[in-house]
Design a protein around this motif. Structure first.
Motif, PDB file in Angstrom:
ATOM      1  N   ILE A 130       0.832  -1.207   0.000  1.00 28.92           N
ATOM      2  CA  ILE A 130       0.000   0.000   0.000  1.00 28.92           C
ATOM      3  C   ILE A 130       0.866   1.256   0.000  1.00 28.92           C
ATOM      4  O   ILE A 130       0.546   2.246  -0.679  1.00 28.92           O
ATOM      5  N   GLN A 131       1.970   1.236   0.725  1.00 32.84           N
ATOM      6  CA  GLN A 131       2.893   2.377   0.707  1.00 32.84           C
ATOM      7  C   GLN A 131       3.455   2.607  -0.695  1.00 32.84           C
ATOM      8  O   GLN A 131       3.620   3.758  -1.124  1.00 32.84           O
ATOM      9  N   GLU A 132       3.723   1.536  -1.416  1.00 31.26           N
ATOM     10  CA  GLU A 132       4.255   1.672  -2.769  1.00 31.26           C
ATOM     11  C   GLU A 132       3.199   2.243  -3.715  1.00 31.26           C
ATOM     12  O   GLU A 132       3.509   3.070  -4.580  1.00 31.26           O
ATOM     13  N   ILE A 133       1.960   1.809  -3.562  1.00 31.85           N
ATOM     14  CA  ILE A 133       0.870   2.380  -4.378  1.00 31.85           C
ATOM     15  C   ILE A 133       0.758   3.879  -4.112  1.00 31.85           C
ATOM     16  O   ILE A 133       0.645   4.684  -5.049  1.00 31.85           O
ATOM     17  N   ALA A 134       0.802   4.251  -2.837  1.00 32.43           N
ATOM     18  CA  ALA A 134       0.718   5.673  -2.481  1.00 32.43           C
ATOM     19  C   ALA A 134       1.870   6.454  -3.091  1.00 32.43           C
ATOM     20  O   ALA A 134       1.672   7.564  -3.614  1.00 32.43           O
ATOM     21  N   ARG A 135       3.070   5.911  -3.025  1.00 30.31           N
ATOM     22  CA  ARG A 135       4.235   6.608  -3.573  1.00 30.31           C
ATOM     23  C   ARG A 135       4.079   6.862  -5.063  1.00 30.31           C
ATOM     24  O   ARG A 135       4.347   7.972  -5.549  1.00 30.31           O
ATOM     25  N   ARG A 136       3.623   5.855  -5.798  1.00 27.54           N
ATOM     26  CA  ARG A 136       3.452   6.014  -7.243  1.00 27.54           C
ATOM     27  C   ARG A 136       2.387   7.068  -7.573  1.00 27.54           C
ATOM     28  O   ARG A 136       2.556   7.850  -8.510  1.00 27.54           O
ATOM     29  N   VAL A 169      -8.805  -4.430   1.676  1.00 21.95           N
ATOM     30  CA  VAL A 169      -7.878  -5.249   0.897  1.00 21.95           C
ATOM     31  C   VAL A 169      -8.577  -6.393   0.167  1.00 21.95           C
ATOM     32  O   VAL A 169      -8.383  -6.562  -1.049  1.00 21.95           O
ATOM     33  N   PRO A 170      -9.401  -7.221   0.818  1.00 20.24           N
ATOM     34  CA  PRO A 170     -10.052  -8.312   0.076  1.00 20.24           C
ATOM     35  C   PRO A 170     -11.080  -7.844  -0.935  1.00 20.24           C
ATOM     36  O   PRO A 170     -11.383  -8.565  -1.897  1.00 20.24           O
ATOM     37  N   VAL A 171     -11.625  -6.646  -0.768  1.00 23.42           N
ATOM     38  CA  VAL A 171     -12.582  -6.113  -1.734  1.00 23.42           C
ATOM     39  C   VAL A 171     -11.844  -5.570  -2.948  1.00 23.42           C
ATOM     40  O   VAL A 171     -12.263  -5.762  -4.091  1.00 23.42           O
ATOM     41  N   ASN A 209      -6.690  -6.371  -5.920  1.00 21.98           N
ATOM     42  CA  ASN A 209      -5.440  -6.193  -6.661  1.00 21.98           C
ATOM     43  C   ASN A 209      -4.964  -4.750  -6.515  1.00 21.98           C
ATOM     44  O   ASN A 209      -5.697  -3.875  -6.062  1.00 21.98           O
ATOM     45  N   ALA A 210      -3.709  -4.524  -6.938  1.00 19.33           N
ATOM     46  CA  ALA A 210      -3.092  -3.208  -6.763  1.00 19.33           C
ATOM     47  C   ALA A 210      -3.788  -2.140  -7.592  1.00 19.33           C
ATOM     48  O   ALA A 210      -3.888  -0.981  -7.176  1.00 19.33           O
ATOM     49  N   ASP A 211      -4.276  -2.492  -8.780  1.00 26.85           N
ATOM     50  CA  ASP A 211      -4.943  -1.506  -9.637  1.00 26.85           C
ATOM     51  C   ASP A 211      -6.213  -0.979  -8.974  1.00 26.85           C
ATOM     52  O   ASP A 211      -6.480   0.231  -8.971  1.00 26.85           O
ATOM     53  N   ALA A 212      -7.002  -1.891  -8.406  1.00 26.79           N
ATOM     54  CA  ALA A 212      -8.237  -1.473  -7.745  1.00 26.79           C
ATOM     55  C   ALA A 212      -7.935  -0.685  -6.480  1.00 26.79           C
ATOM     56  O   ALA A 212      -8.617   0.307  -6.172  1.00 26.79           O
TER      57      ALA A 212
END
Length: 298
Positions: A93-99, A155-157, A160-163
């Motif tokens: 999740i931190q990596e998604i936020a960074r991007r 997370v389970p909903v 994936n990283a895109d969602a």
């Protein structure tokens, strides 16, 4: 009959007849209305993301918003339990936020240019930080100043990283669009109206009726508009950050299922219904794909 100084007679005023003249209550309403109009027009500004004029109190600075956001963030963390920041889920999740955060300036610049505006980069000094909170809530948020949180129930909903990027991009967009500041400013106008009503002698029942009309006629549509704006900016942000914007559609379908279909009808809700939201995202998909091609550099 009564005699006037010139010897003429005049009929006495009937009992119960009102004397025409100055009304203090009317003056109070006029003064409050004048101040509300002045406040409204003196605090209008153009949003670079949408190109629309929005109401934001000009005395509210980026530092003020950041301080309010930090205070709210600390209060939430005092009540919720973050998971280990070194865990796999937190790291993802931190990596998604960074991007997403890395693409804010490019997306703001592109959206402002589409509308013939200059970007303001209001959020360039935000100190972005994300915590993952151990909770069954299917939710996430981003506060003014850049503090974010994702609940593990999401997370389970998301699946994936895109969602997950679709949700986080949407929440980040609320902070970029200064929706919190807009709501605070709107609330100040509401308070002015309430004071005017109380000062003019409006009783509790009348005030309740006026507030109900305001709620359905202004407050709820205003909140839904913010959600729609955040959907658009968030979609462009996730696409620019190399996530697949098409995953936003099945995400909101799953979010609807997770709510158990218990959402109120759209006219009585702060959020668009899932069908409206999905249709809007599908309309935006060609533009989102263009942003992905233009800004995604892996």
């Amino acid at each position: 009959m009564r005699q006037d100084p010139f010897g003429r007679t005049a009929a006495a005023r009937p009992a119960g007849a009102r004397r025409r003249g100055f009304s203090p209550r009317m003056l109070i309403l006029v003064l409050f209305a004048g101040y509300a109009v002045f406040y409204y027009f003196s605090n209008r500004t153009v949003d670079p993301y949408t190109g629309e004029k929005v109401l934001i109190d000009k005395s509210l600075s980026a530092e003020d918003e950041e301080a309010l956001g930090l205070q709210a963030y600390r209060e939430i963390l005092s009540q919720e339990r973050p998971i280990d920041p070194n865990s796999e889920v937190a790291g993802q999740i931190q990596e998604i936020a960074r991007r997403l955060v890395d693409k804010i300036d490019e997306v703001e610049g592109a959206l402002a240019a589409e509308r013939g505006l200059q970007p303001q980069y209001f959020a360039e000094e935000f100190n972005w930080e994300v915590s993952v909170l151990d909770s069954d809530q299917v939710n996430a948020f981003a506060l003014p100043g850049g503090k974010m949180a994702v609940y593990t129930g999401l997370v389970p909903v998301a699946q994936n990283a895109d969602a997950m990027a679709a949700v986080m991009g949407h929440e980040i967009a609320h902070a970029l669009l200064r929706h919190g500041a807009q709501r605070m400013t709107e609330q100040k106008l509401v308070q002015i109206g309430q004071m005017a009503g109380a000062a003019s002698g409006m009783d509790a029942g009348q005030m309740q009726t006026v507030m109900a009309i305001y709620g359905y006629g202004r407050a709820l549509p205003y909140a839904r508009k913010h959600e729609t704006e955040a959907d658009e900016v968030g979609l462009m942000l996730m696409a620019a950050a190399c996530f697949d914007p098409r995953e936003s559609v099945p995400l909101w379908e799953r979010m609807s299922q997770a709510s158990g279909g218990q959402a109120p009808p759209e006219f009585a809700s702060t959020h668009p219904n899932p069908g409206t939201r999905i249709a809007h995202l599908q309309e935006l998909m060609p533009k989102a794909q263009q942003y992905r091609e233009q800004f995604c550099r892996q």
